[in-house]
Design an enzyme around this catalytic site. Structure first.
Site, short mmCIF file in Angstrom:
data_model
loop_
_atom_site.label_atom_id
_atom_site.label_comp_id
_atom_site.label_asym_id
_atom_site.label_seq_id
_atom_site.Cartn_x
_atom_site.Cartn_y
_atom_site.Cartn_z
N ARG A 10 9.33 1.07 0.07
CA ARG A 10 8.93 2.47 0.12
C ARG A 10 7.73 2.68 1.02
O ARG A 10 6.86 1.82 1.12
CB ARG A 10 8.57 2.98 -1.28
CG ARG A 10 9.74 3.06 -2.24
CD ARG A 10 9.34 3.67 -3.56
NE ARG A 10 8.18 2.99 -4.12
CZ ARG A 10 7.33 3.55 -4.98
NH1 ARG A 10 7.49 4.81 -5.34
NH2 ARG A 10 6.33 2.86 -5.47
N SER A 43 4.63 -7.99 -2.41
CA SER A 43 4.91 -8.68 -3.68
C SER A 43 5.48 -10.08 -3.48
O SER A 43 6.54 -10.43 -4.02
CB SER A 43 5.86 -7.83 -4.53
OG SER A 43 5.34 -6.56 -4.70
N ASP A 89 1.75 -6.48 -6.36
CA ASP A 89 2.23 -5.35 -7.15
C ASP A 89 1.60 -5.29 -8.55
O ASP A 89 1.40 -4.20 -9.11
CB ASP A 89 3.76 -5.36 -7.27
CG ASP A 89 4.32 -6.68 -7.79
OD1 ASP A 89 3.55 -7.66 -7.89
OD2 ASP A 89 5.52 -6.74 -8.08
#
Length: 491
Positions: A119, A183, A237
């Site tokens: 994203r 991540s 994350d």
């Protein structure tokens, strides 16, 4: 003499659609009593056999205390300069040394890369009377050929998506501070520097491992020559999850992700973080706790089913703790138990369907649906039929018990890890942000997790907060905090 014939004829006339046969019972009552007794003995013996198989998955209070102590030992190894190299729980410094104080403001970009989709976000942080966070985002996919191509191709694709997002938002050419949620296991030497240790989750882009991912991103931005971005922070994350809740609750000092994988982070006293110079203040430590147990310290509680799942995984012998608690593996543990029961004639009348033999067929979402208290057994049977399993009511009850045992153990093991983290935070009240539990995990997971932490660390007052959209929003908030601190230093 004609009674039986007339009885049969009358029933057939009154129920023409029913095919009924009459069988004469010889000595029915006495022989029947013996048969009922035999069936009861068989059922009792099968129940005992199943319980014997499930027993190793039911952890005692003493075993959970031992897990907590072992986690604490591994944490201390990871924090120590001399023992870090041999530690399985790496306790990586993140260089995030401050949580939001409410004075942050501005527009920030964030990237959230952790899988085949990623994203790009625009996060608007407001302070004062209008204090709050407004977010806009767009999801982009990463084709397999780019995931497994070159590093240049991967980061060029990411920058192409950033350019598309800026145009979509009507902000083409705008330069903004950017936070990068990455991540994958990284060694950080600064807030804006992350050395990729190894790719996971199917990524194999060449020329990236051992390199600074912020540098690779900046090079790709310069190659495009359309805009410039100030990459302020690269974060895990889990850290982003903690920071998201930290914006709403200043006591939130722990981040926990239990989803496809699992990890935790927390604010540690700088004097204990020996890998970084300085004793003043605190720093968020990315535990990378999924590898807990890789040294063999959990072997006494691992079952034959854990071993079977581990051996056939993509990374045998690695991430052993994660494989006992996270969504990628719980369904597979259940499937292995159901296979074992069926082979031993303890389930499904001893008949194994071809679908049950298929790895990964029993998804964790099925475990969650079956384990749920409100689910009627008819719906459990429907899920099993979807898996090609013809089940009786008794079979459904047994499958539900297996799901409950596996989910409870996962929550208890996760709670034991959290209790170890809590030892360093006692006696202050503390918040823990949790992300992903609502997606596919049984509702009881969160309850058992909290009960276990309270039971194992009674002096530690922990409140659990669900983190919505933690990682992307958290990266922007970390960037906002870093910009606030940087501006204060310049003044």
């Amino acid at each position: 003499p004609s009674f039986a014939r007339r009885l049969h004829k009358t029933v057939r006339k009154l129920l023409p659609d029913c095919e009924i046969r009459f069988i004469r019972s010889e000595d029915g009552s006495g022989k029947g009593a013996a048969m009922v007794t035999a069936v009861a003995y068989r059922l009792a013996a099968q129940h005992q056999a199943r319980q014997k198989i499930l027993e190793p998955l039911k952890l005692s209070h003493e075993q959970l205390l031992e897990v907590k102590e072992r986690m604490r030992i591994e944490m201390e190894k990871g924090l120590g300069k001399e023992t870090h190299a041999e530690a399985t729980v790496k306790m990586l410094p993140t260089y995030v040394c401050s949580t939001p104080d409410g004075t942050e403001k501005g527009d920030f970009l964030a990237l959230d890369l952790g899988g085949t989709n990623f994203r790009v976000l625009l996060v608007r942080v407001r302070n004062g009377m209008r204090r709050g966070v407004e977010m806009h985002n767009k999801i982009y996919s990463i084709p397999v050929e780019i995931m497994q191509g070159t590093g240049e191709e991967l980061f060029d694709h990411i920058v192409h998506c950033i350019a598309d997002f800026l145009e979509y938002m009507g902000m083409k050419g705008v330069s903004l501070p950017l936070g990068f949620t990455f991540s994958f296991p990284c060694q950080q030497n600064n807030l804006d520097e992350g050395i990729l240790l190894k790719w996971t989750k199917g990524f194999k882009a060449t020329g990236c491992e051992g390199e600074d991912v912020v540098g690779l991103l900046k090079e790709a931005i310069h190659r495009r020559e359309e805009f410039d971005l100030d990459v302020v922070a690269v974060v895990n994350d889990t850290v982003g999850t903690m920071m998201t809740c930290g914006y709403e609750d200043p006591y939130c000092e722990v981040g926990l992700i239990v989803g496809t994988g699992s990890n935790a982070c927390y604010m540690e006293e700088m004097r204990n973080v020996e890998l970084v110079e300085g004793d003043e203040g605190r720093m968020c430590v990315n535990m990378e706790w999924g590898a807990f147990g890789d040294s063999g310290c959990l072997d006494d509680i691992r079952t034959q089913f854990d071993v079977a799942v581990d051996e056939l995984s993509l990374n045998p012998g690695k991430q052993r703790y994660e494989k006992m608690i996270s969504g990628m593996y719980l369904g597979e543990i259940v499937r292995n138990i159901l296979m074992d029961f069926t082979k031993k004639g303890l389930l499904f009348r001893g008949r194994i369907s071809e679908r049950l033999k298929t790895r990964g067929i029993f998804e964790t979402k099925f475990l969650s649906q079956i384990e749920s208290d409100c689910l009627a057994l008819l719906q459990v049977r429907s899920i099993l039929q979807h898996l090609g399993l013809e089940s009786t009511c008794d079979d459904s009850i047994i499958v539900k018990e297996v799901c409950t045992v596996v989910a409870r153990r996962a929550a208890q093991l996760c709670g034991a890890g959290m209790a170890a983290v809590g030892l360093g935070l006692t006696p202050s009240p503390c918040g823990c942000s949790v992300q992903n539990l609502s997606l596919s995990f049984p509702r009881s997971f969160s309850t058992v997790l909290q009960e276990t932490v309270k039971e194992l660390s009674p002096k530690c007052e922990v409140t659990f907060l669900q983190s919505e959209d933690g990682s992307g929003k958290g990266a922007a908030l970390i960037t906002a905090v870093a910009c606030r601190i940087r501006e204060a230093g310049q003044r």
